[in-house]
Scaffold this motif. Sequence first.
Motif, PDB file in Angstrom:
ATOM      1  N   ASN A 164      67.211 -13.892  28.940  1.00  0.00           N
ATOM      2  CA  ASN A 164      68.379 -13.219  29.501  1.00  0.00           C
ATOM      3  C   ASN A 164      68.341 -13.443  31.016  1.00  0.00           C
ATOM      4  N   PHE A 165      69.135 -14.381  31.507  1.00  0.00           N
ATOM      5  CA  PHE A 165      69.093 -14.735  32.913  1.00  0.00           C
ATOM      6  C   PHE A 165      69.725 -13.680  33.816  1.00  0.00           C
ATOM      7  N   ALA A 166      70.389 -12.684  33.228  1.00  0.00           N
ATOM      8  CA  ALA A 166      70.870 -11.562  34.029  1.00  0.00           C
ATOM      9  C   ALA A 166      69.716 -10.653  34.433  1.00  0.00           C
ATOM     10  N   ASN A 167      68.536 -10.887  33.854  1.00  0.00           N
ATOM     11  CA  ASN A 167      67.352 -10.106  34.179  1.00  0.00           C
ATOM     12  C   ASN A 167      66.451 -10.819  35.180  1.00  0.00           C
ATOM     13  N   LEU A 168      66.991 -11.834  35.839  1.00  0.00           N
ATOM     14  CA  LEU A 168      66.214 -12.501  36.885  1.00  0.00           C
ATOM     15  C   LEU A 168      67.153 -12.936  37.999  1.00  0.00           C
ATOM     16  N   ALA A 169      66.576 -13.221  39.158  1.00  0.00           N
ATOM     17  CA  ALA A 169      67.338 -13.720  40.301  1.00  0.00           C
ATOM     18  C   ALA A 169      66.450 -14.679  41.076  1.00  0.00           C
ATOM     19  N   PHE A 170      66.981 -15.868  41.385  1.00  0.00           N
ATOM     20  CA  PHE A 170      66.224 -16.873  42.121  1.00  0.00           C
ATOM     21  C   PHE A 170      66.920 -17.177  43.434  1.00  0.00           C
ATOM     22  N   ASP A 171      66.160 -17.210  44.505  1.00  0.00           N
ATOM     23  CA  ASP A 171      66.687 -17.577  45.813  1.00  0.00           C
ATOM     24  C   ASP A 171      65.843 -18.718  46.368  1.00  0.00           C
ATOM     25  N   ASP A 173      66.107 -20.335  49.241  1.00  0.00           N
ATOM     26  CA  ASP A 173      65.758 -20.210  50.652  1.00  0.00           C
ATOM     27  C   ASP A 173      64.468 -19.411  50.845  1.00  0.00           C
ATOM     28  N   LEU A 174      64.334 -18.334  50.089  1.00  0.00           N
ATOM     29  CA  LEU A 174      63.138 -17.501  50.182  1.00  0.00           C
ATOM     30  C   LEU A 174      62.032 -17.969  49.249  1.00  0.00           C
ATOM     31  N   ASP A 175      62.339 -18.975  48.401  1.00  0.00           N
ATOM     32  CA  ASP A 175      61.405 -19.413  47.360  1.00  0.00           C
ATOM     33  C   ASP A 175      60.937 -18.187  46.570  1.00  0.00           C
ATOM     34  N   LEU A 176      61.936 -17.390  46.146  1.00  0.00           N
ATOM     35  CA  LEU A 176      61.676 -16.098  45.515  1.00  0.00           C
ATOM     36  C   LEU A 176      62.303 -16.039  44.136  1.00  0.00           C
ATOM     37  N   LEU A 177      61.508 -15.628  43.158  1.00  0.00           N
ATOM     38  CA  LEU A 177      61.989 -15.371  41.806  1.00  0.00           C
ATOM     39  C   LEU A 177      61.717 -13.910  41.477  1.00  0.00           C
ATOM     40  N   VAL A 178      62.785 -13.169  41.188  1.00  0.00           N
ATOM     41  CA  VAL A 178      62.657 -11.758  40.816  1.00  0.00           C
ATOM     42  C   VAL A 178      62.856 -11.646  39.315  1.00  0.00           C
ATOM     43  N   LEU A 179      61.900 -11.000  38.645  1.00  0.00           N
ATOM     44  CA  LEU A 179      61.952 -10.849  37.195  1.00  0.00           C
ATOM     45  C   LEU A 179      61.902  -9.370  36.834  1.00  0.00           C
ATOM     46  N   ALA A 180      62.930  -8.897  36.144  1.00  0.00           N
ATOM     47  CA  ALA A 180      62.898  -7.555  35.580  1.00  0.00           C
ATOM     48  C   ALA A 180      62.340  -7.684  34.171  1.00  0.00           C
ATOM     49  N   LEU A 181      61.193  -7.075  33.939  1.00  0.00           N
ATOM     50  CA  LEU A 181      60.460  -7.294  32.694  1.00  0.00           C
ATOM     51  C   LEU A 181      60.436  -6.028  31.858  1.00  0.00           C
ATOM     52  N   PRO A 182      61.313  -5.921  30.874  1.00  0.00           N
ATOM     53  CA  PRO A 182      61.306  -4.727  30.026  1.00  0.00           C
ATOM     54  C   PRO A 182      59.970  -4.561  29.322  1.00  0.00           C
ATOM     55  N   ALA A 183      59.648  -3.325  28.995  1.00  0.00           N
ATOM     56  CA  ALA A 183      58.388  -3.049  28.307  1.00  0.00           C
ATOM     57  C   ALA A 183      58.288  -3.877  27.034  1.00  0.00           C
ATOM     58  N   ALA A 184      57.075  -4.094  26.600  1.00  0.00           N
ATOM     59  CA  ALA A 184      56.813  -5.058  25.522  1.00  0.00           C
ATOM     60  C   ALA A 184      57.254  -4.541  24.158  1.00  0.00           C
ATOM     61  N   SER A 234      71.352   2.542  32.058  1.00  0.00           N
ATOM     62  CA  SER A 234      72.207   1.768  32.945  1.00  0.00           C
ATOM     63  C   SER A 234      71.460   0.641  33.635  1.00  0.00           C
ATOM     64  N   CYS A 235      70.154   0.630  33.523  1.00  0.00           N
ATOM     65  CA  CYS A 235      69.320  -0.374  34.196  1.00  0.00           C
ATOM     66  C   CYS A 235      68.922  -1.495  33.251  1.00  0.00           C
ATOM     67  N   TYR A 236      69.727  -1.754  32.229  1.00  0.00           N
ATOM     68  CA  TYR A 236      69.312  -2.691  31.190  1.00  0.00           C
ATOM     69  C   TYR A 236      69.250  -4.135  31.673  1.00  0.00           C
ATOM     70  N   ASP A 237      69.987  -4.516  32.718  1.00  0.00           N
ATOM     71  CA  ASP A 237      69.911  -5.852  33.298  1.00  0.00           C
ATOM     72  C   ASP A 237      69.688  -5.733  34.796  1.00  0.00           C
ATOM     73  N   LEU A 238      68.966  -6.694  35.365  1.00  0.00           N
ATOM     74  CA  LEU A 238      68.664  -6.678  36.794  1.00  0.00           C
ATOM     75  C   LEU A 238      69.940  -6.643  37.633  1.00  0.00           C
ATOM     76  N   ASP A 239      70.984  -7.358  37.193  1.00  0.00           N
ATOM     77  CA  ASP A 239      72.178  -7.428  38.036  1.00  0.00           C
ATOM     78  C   ASP A 239      73.027  -6.166  37.991  1.00  0.00           C
ATOM     79  N   THR A 240      72.552  -5.127  37.324  1.00  0.00           N
ATOM     80  CA  THR A 240      73.214  -3.830  37.445  1.00  0.00           C
ATOM     81  C   THR A 240      72.690  -3.055  38.645  1.00  0.00           C
ATOM     82  N   TYR A 241      71.497  -3.429  39.162  1.00  0.00           N
ATOM     83  CA  TYR A 241      70.898  -2.620  40.232  1.00  0.00           C
ATOM     84  C   TYR A 241      70.275  -3.437  41.354  1.00  0.00           C
ATOM     85  N   TYR A 242      70.477  -4.763  41.356  1.00  0.00           N
ATOM     86  CA  TYR A 242      69.893  -5.605  42.417  1.00  0.00           C
ATOM     87  C   TYR A 242      70.825  -6.779  42.683  1.00  0.00           C
ATOM     88  N   PHE A 243      71.081  -7.034  43.972  1.00  0.00           N
ATOM     89  CA  PHE A 243      71.876  -8.201  44.356  1.00  0.00           C
ATOM     90  C   PHE A 243      71.414  -8.673  45.726  1.00  0.00           C
TER      91      PHE A 243
END
Length: 368
Positions: A164-171, A173-184, A234-243
């Motif tokens: 689910n790519f809505a649960n990650l964000a790549f930049d 310029d910052l060489d940054l990958l943000v991963l929202a990892l739901p519990a297992a 409401s926090c089911y995907d990263l793009d609901t709470y991070y941009f």
Amino acid sequence: MNPLSSQRFAPPHSTASWAAAEESASTHTLSGRLTEAPPAAARSGSSTGRKSLLKAALLPLLVPAADAYRLTMVGREQPAFDNVFSHLSVATDKPVDMVRVHIPDDGYDFIRNLAANGPDGTVVMSDPARLAHLRQGQDTSAAAVRTALSGLQLKVEPLNFPVNFANLAFDADLDLLVLALPAAREPHCSWIHPTLGCNTQIRQLEKAFGAPANVLKFEPSPAVEQTGVPQGSSCYDLDTYYFLMRNARGEHVALVYPPCIRESPSSKAAAKSGSVGRAQAMSMLEELDVTIVEVSEADFLRRACNCVSPEPGQIVFTEPVSKALRNRLAKLHVESVALEDFAPGREFGIHCLTLELPQPPRLAKRDL
């Protein structure tokens, strides 16, 4: 967004539609105008929509593609598409270069779940065949997207597992990958997002994004409850709470709703997998010189983080946000505009239905 709800989607279909979509596709290039990708399959009742798109295509004939904001939209949300197109044109003060990827009516609307911009002009996405078990049309839509990307001469970095790519964000310029990892919940990695029990797949995911120097992993909090959304949170995907975006000076600015990030990892296993708590996550962003703008609960519920940035210093919100947030962004050299009457009462926003595209290789003159 909303990968779990099946209310709006027809149940299962086979991956044969992928082959059919590729067989019927033809290549096309962008020339500074709104462009339709070839249909992946016949659609009923869509002639009016096609006429309106063709009419819109006549507006920006003189704008080079390299100077226009390019994004794509998939699905059956014709009013949303028209709304996005018109408002982005206002926000950028110039015509918008857009691609619409048509999919069958049993497909999946939310393109942000299906692909993401990777390093060096690549697009990272799951092999459509790996999405068939999700039974909501993700495989059909992913096939249509993949065909359209091929027609645009964009390189696809395929993954052999569902993400689910809505649960990650790549930049880049910052060489940054943000991963929202739901519990297992899914130790065998059988669902559409990477989980803490899938470390091998997470390593493959990091590799697809060029093994970035900065990887931020955390778990979304289940405490922010809301009926009618996946898992009741409401926090089911990263793009609901991070941009993350850049302001007019080229500095990075992040909109964050902190309550959506767990205060601490949910378990020792989560911490061992690299998951961090809220304070550490915010600190890591600040160490990368990211200015964090904490949105209020009211703006979070207005889908403030589910937005797009047409160009540095500009942000387009799904719906009007508070004056306080607009003023805060203005002080950070970010102008804002909001869409009007965009799917009121729905749980998704403009970010869910759009995906920025990297520029394709320039064609040689003999190919024009």
